[in-house]
Scaffold this motif. Structure first.
Motif, PDB file in Angstrom:
ATOM      1  N   VAL A  86      -3.742  -1.244  21.414  1.00 55.82           N
ATOM      2  CA  VAL A  86      -3.928  -1.201  19.970  1.00 55.82           C
ATOM      3  C   VAL A  86      -2.805  -0.358  19.379  1.00 55.82           C
ATOM      4  O   VAL A  86      -2.480   0.716  19.913  1.00 55.82           O
ATOM      5  CB  VAL A  86      -5.301  -0.605  19.575  1.00 55.82           C
ATOM      6  N   SER A  87      -2.217  -0.822  18.286  1.00 58.29           N
ATOM      7  CA  SER A  87      -1.189  -0.045  17.586  1.00 58.29           C
ATOM      8  C   SER A  87      -1.375  -0.202  16.083  1.00 58.29           C
ATOM      9  O   SER A  87      -1.758  -1.268  15.593  1.00 58.29           O
ATOM     10  CB  SER A  87       0.215  -0.499  17.990  1.00 58.29           C
ATOM     11  N   VAL A  88      -1.101   0.889  15.370  1.00 64.58           N
ATOM     12  CA  VAL A  88      -1.160   0.905  13.907  1.00 64.58           C
ATOM     13  C   VAL A  88       0.152   1.480  13.403  1.00 64.58           C
ATOM     14  O   VAL A  88       0.542   2.591  13.798  1.00 64.58           O
ATOM     15  CB  VAL A  88      -2.354   1.742  13.396  1.00 64.58           C
ATOM     16  N   ASP A  89       0.822   0.730  12.553  1.00 61.65           N
ATOM     17  CA  ASP A  89       2.106   1.162  12.007  1.00 61.65           C
ATOM     18  C   ASP A  89       1.993   1.195  10.483  1.00 61.65           C
ATOM     19  O   ASP A  89       1.713   0.174   9.844  1.00 61.65           O
ATOM     20  CB  ASP A  89       3.219   0.212  12.444  1.00 61.65           C
ATOM     21  N   LEU A  90       2.194   2.364   9.902  1.00 60.49           N
ATOM     22  CA  LEU A  90       2.056   2.573   8.461  1.00 60.49           C
ATOM     23  C   LEU A  90       3.360   3.127   7.912  1.00 60.49           C
ATOM     24  O   LEU A  90       3.835   4.174   8.367  1.00 60.49           O
ATOM     25  CB  LEU A  90       0.905   3.540   8.172  1.00 60.49           C
ATOM     26  N   ARG A  91       3.955   2.425   6.949  1.00 60.02           N
ATOM     27  CA  ARG A  91       5.224   2.845   6.362  1.00 60.02           C
ATOM     28  C   ARG A  91       5.138   2.695   4.841  1.00 60.02           C
ATOM     29  O   ARG A  91       4.648   1.684   4.333  1.00 60.02           O
ATOM     30  CB  ARG A  91       6.388   2.011   6.897  1.00 60.02           C
ATOM     31  N   GLY A  92       5.640   3.717   4.167  1.00 59.65           N
ATOM     32  CA  GLY A  92       5.627   3.704   2.708  1.00 59.65           C
ATOM     33  C   GLY A  92       6.978   4.108   2.146  1.00 59.65           C
ATOM     34  O   GLY A  92       7.836   4.664   2.850  1.00 59.65           O
ATOM     35  N   MET A  93       7.178   3.844   0.864  1.00 60.16           N
ATOM     36  CA  MET A  93       8.402   4.235   0.176  1.00 60.16           C
ATOM     37  C   MET A  93       8.103   4.414  -1.304  1.00 60.16           C
ATOM     38  O   MET A  93       7.414   3.587  -1.923  1.00 60.16           O
ATOM     39  CB  MET A  93       9.486   3.182   0.359  1.00 60.16           C
ATOM     40  N   LEU A 110       3.150  -4.375   0.061  1.00 58.74           N
ATOM     41  CA  LEU A 110       3.186  -4.154  -1.378  1.00 58.74           C
ATOM     42  C   LEU A 110       4.596  -3.755  -1.768  1.00 58.74           C
ATOM     43  O   LEU A 110       5.196  -2.884  -1.135  1.00 58.74           O
ATOM     44  CB  LEU A 110       2.201  -3.058  -1.793  1.00 58.74           C
ATOM     45  N   GLY A 111       5.136  -4.395  -2.803  1.00 55.84           N
ATOM     46  CA  GLY A 111       6.474  -4.074  -3.269  1.00 55.84           C
ATOM     47  C   GLY A 111       6.780  -4.812  -4.563  1.00 55.84           C
ATOM     48  O   GLY A 111       5.882  -5.347  -5.231  1.00 55.84           O
ATOM     49  N   LYS A 112       8.074  -4.844  -4.924  1.00 50.21           N
ATOM     50  CA  LYS A 112       8.539  -5.567  -6.099  1.00 50.21           C
ATOM     51  C   LYS A 112       9.488  -6.666  -5.667  1.00 50.21           C
ATOM     52  O   LYS A 112      10.235  -6.508  -4.707  1.00 50.21           O
ATOM     53  CB  LYS A 112       9.239  -4.619  -7.069  1.00 50.21           C
ATOM     54  N   ILE A 113       9.458  -7.776  -6.389  1.00 53.76           N
ATOM     55  CA  ILE A 113      10.361  -8.868  -6.049  1.00 53.76           C
ATOM     56  C   ILE A 113      11.782  -8.431  -6.408  1.00 53.76           C
ATOM     57  O   ILE A 113      12.008  -7.695  -7.376  1.00 53.76           O
ATOM     58  CB  ILE A 113       9.971 -10.166  -6.783  1.00 53.76           C
ATOM     59  N   PRO A 114      12.799  -8.829  -5.623  1.00 53.57           N
ATOM     60  CA  PRO A 114      14.166  -8.388  -5.880  1.00 53.57           C
ATOM     61  C   PRO A 114      14.763  -9.070  -7.111  1.00 53.57           C
ATOM     62  O   PRO A 114      14.266 -10.090  -7.594  1.00 53.57           O
ATOM     63  CB  PRO A 114      14.907  -8.797  -4.602  1.00 53.57           C
ATOM     64  N   GLU A 159       6.595   0.962  -2.281  1.00 49.89           N
ATOM     65  CA  GLU A 159       6.397  -0.030  -1.224  1.00 49.89           C
ATOM     66  C   GLU A 159       5.420   0.522  -0.200  1.00 49.89           C
ATOM     67  O   GLU A 159       5.375   1.731   0.056  1.00 49.89           O
ATOM     68  CB  GLU A 159       7.724  -0.378  -0.539  1.00 49.89           C
ATOM     69  N   LEU A 160       4.642  -0.406   0.376  1.00 46.38           N
ATOM     70  CA  LEU A 160       3.679  -0.041   1.409  1.00 46.38           C
ATOM     71  C   LEU A 160       3.608  -1.177   2.421  1.00 46.38           C
ATOM     72  O   LEU A 160       3.463  -2.350   2.040  1.00 46.38           O
ATOM     73  CB  LEU A 160       2.295   0.213   0.812  1.00 46.38           C
ATOM     74  N   ASN A 161       3.722  -0.816   3.697  1.00 47.62           N
ATOM     75  CA  ASN A 161       3.618  -1.798   4.789  1.00 47.62           C
ATOM     76  C   ASN A 161       2.667  -1.259   5.849  1.00 47.62           C
ATOM     77  O   ASN A 161       2.869  -0.156   6.378  1.00 47.62           O
ATOM     78  CB  ASN A 161       4.982  -2.058   5.418  1.00 47.62           C
TER      79      ASN A 161
END
Length: 594
Positions: free
Chosen positions: A288-295, A334-338, A309-311
């Protein structure tokens, strides 16, 4: 009469006693001049035997040991006036070997007239190995003792070999030969990186401790273990049977064209925070792995360009039995379109948010050399209003993969995929994409490895059978390791898939790029790359070509703190002149990790 006879006998005895030393001296002189004759005449004389022994020792035979003479007979009473010296067998003098291992000629010491050598001769080499067979017959201290006071063993013919040069322990990190710059830990790849070839290392470094060309069997594993222990890599926190690895990066980003506009160029500085958490299990079975990244980015002046941004990625594997496993995945973005999105009007000051939620599962089964995989996923996409109203659609994907291991270094792969896009409203056109490929995969742990594929793809819309697009698709990804310090990655791909661009049937994406990573030290690395991406939209008169290049540096102070820097330039050429732009970015940051 009796007195006369007694006096005569006394005179005779006195004369013999006085003449004995002169006779002995004369005999010694004759013996020295003619040793063979002396040996024949006076075999029982101790002094003569001493002289003969010394003469034999001065000319030793190469393979025969000098004979040990028997002890002299016990002297009679009249001889007690002249004590007999103790006869000690002398060892064969041993000359020191030269640098090339050749022995020089034997060194002789001429005896004096008194039968004693001018100087003592060492009876054994300094290491005490008199036979040269690895067995110690006498210690160095015993070998240097005076032969006249301590009786040494009978001399043995000596066969010397040149002493081997001291070698460093190849199993120790200090004993390994390294380049001018310190060899860093290899870059992370799907498999362990091959260490430098043993042929490039000297004997002492490649484990050849015997000098016979062989290599220690465990050296490669030891070198890989040393290289894998990077003193600047994060170690994380141990939480039960899990490992948590947190990090946070703070960056200052300067851009000379924040809005990526052709006519409205505005520069600004943004403060960016990038937190990240990775949690992985350490179980012997299952995973099991959980990867959480934000900006989060906040512009100093252009507040409407602030971004978040949230992944989140969750992956798991359940081992049903040997060779069979079940995978599961869940993701949220979650993010914004370029600014380059075709649905965003040129020069727009507001970029809508976009979210994607994905659920998927796969089953894997292996039969000898054949590995099979069946995967399916559902992704819900929601885009805010970009000028023509919000866009909501769902992508359903089913893909299969079959891989046959032809050899340990080559695998034959076949894949198939079907993607269906269904829009929730009239904001877009439903479409279905089908694709089939065959390819080859080489050993990822080799210095030169790659993945190659070629196939066909077709995209059809639900509105009209005439709105279709198709053609060849393919890809190549080659990784080359010219040294343990440098990694070169070449990538090329051409894909055809569904699109959300209004009025377009499909999107064709063609990309080519080259990335280079070089590590000057384990704590100092450089990354750079160039790429070109071309996007065309069948059914829509729009074509874009994006080119980018960057150069970055990372300096690791320790396992916890690292400094980063990057310079990037991006240009976009488009058939819609209003969408073309050029942007330069400079990024400076610091990363904290554990």
């Amino acid at each position: 009469m009796r007195k006369t006879v007694f006096r005569a006998n006394l005179l005779t005895t006195t004369a013999l006693a006085l003449t004995m030393p002169f006779l002995a001296a004369a005999t010694a002189s004759a013996q020295q001049a003619t040793p063979d004759a002396g040996a024949a005449v006076n075999q029982a004389s101790p002094v003569t035997e001493k002289i003969l022994q010394e003469l034999r020792a001065s000319k030793p035979e190469p393979d025969a040991a000098p004979a040990v003479e028997p002890a002299p007979p016990e002297p009679s009473a009249p001889q007690m006036a002249a004590p007999t010296p103790v006869i000690v067998p002398e060892a064969v003098p041993t000359p020191a070997p030269g640098q090339d291992g050749a022995l020089p000629g034997p060194a002789t010491d001429a005896p004096n007239t008194d039968g004693q050598l001018a100087k003592p001769v060492d009876s054994a080499p300094v290491d005490g190995d008199m036979a040269g067979d690895g067995k110690l017959l006498s210690t160095p201290a015993e070998a240097s003792q005076d032969p006249l006071t301590d009786v040494s063993p009978a001399p043995i013919p000596i066969r010397l070999r040149p002493a081997a040069a001291p070698r460093r322990d190849a199993r120790a990190a200090a004993g390994r030969s390294r380049p001018v710059v310190e060899e860093p830990a290899p870059a992370r790849r799907p498999a362990a990186v091959e260490p430098p070839s043993d042929a490039a290392l000297p004997d002492a470094a490649n484990g050849d401790t015997e000098g016979d060309g062989g290599v220690a069997p465990s050296l490669r594993a030891q070198i890989a273990a040393e290289d894998d222990e990077n003193p600047y890599a994060p170690v994380g926190y141990k939480i039960g049977s899990f490992t948590l690895m947190p990090s946070i990066t703070a960056e200052t980003v300067y851009s000379d064209n924040v809005r990526q506009s052709q006519s409205n160029r505005q520069s600004d500085v943004a403060l960016v925070l990038r937190p990240a958490f990775t949690l992985e299990s350490d179980w012997s079975r299952h995973f099991v792995s959980v990867d959480l990244r934000g900006m989060t980015a906040r512009e100093m002046h252009l507040g409407d360009e602030n971004n978040r941004e949230l992944n989140v990625d969750i992956n798991g594997r359940y081992d049903i039995r040997e060779g069979t496993s079940l995978d599961g995945e869940a993701a949220y973005e979650l993010g914004k379109i370029p600014h380059s999105d075709p649905n965003l009007p040129a020069g727009a000051t507001m970029r809508p948010s976009a979210t994607t939620a994905t659920l998927g599962a796969a089953i894997n089964h292996k039969i000898n050399r054949l590995a099979l995989r069946l995967h399916g996923s559902v992704a819900d996409n929601d885009q805010g209003d970009s000028g023509g109203g919000p866009i909501r659609f769902r992508d359903g994907t089913v893909d299969t993969r079959a891989a046959y291991e032809v050899s340990p270094s080559l695998t034959l792969v076949g894949t198939g995929k079907r993607v269906g896009r269904d829009f929730n409203d009239a904001s877009g056109t439903d479409a279905v994409a089908n694709e089939a490929r065959i390819g080859l995969e080489s050993d990822p742990s080799a210095k030169l490895s790659g993945v190659f594929s070629l196939g066909l793809a077709r995209v059809a819309t639900a509105n009209s059978a005439a709105d279709t697009a198709g053609g060849l698709v393919g890809g190549a990804n080659v990784i080359w390791l010219p040294s343990a310090l440098t990694t070169l990655t070449f990538a090329a791909a051409s894909d055809l898939g569904v699109t959300d661009a209004v009025g377009a049937t499909a999107i064709r994406t063609t990309k080519i790029g080259l990335d280079v990573k070089h590590e000057f030290r384990r704590w100092l690395s450089m990354t750079s790359g160039i790429s070109e991406t071309r996007r065309t939209y069948p059914g829509l008169a729009l074509a874009e070509t994006e080119r980018s290049g960057h150069f970055g540096i990372e300096y690791d102070l320790n396992r916890t703190v690292a400094l980063t820097g990057d310079i990037k330039r991006t240009t976009l050429a488009s058939t819609d002149a209003a969408k073309a732009y050029a942007e330069d970015q400079v990024v400076v940051g610091v990363r904290l990790q554990k």
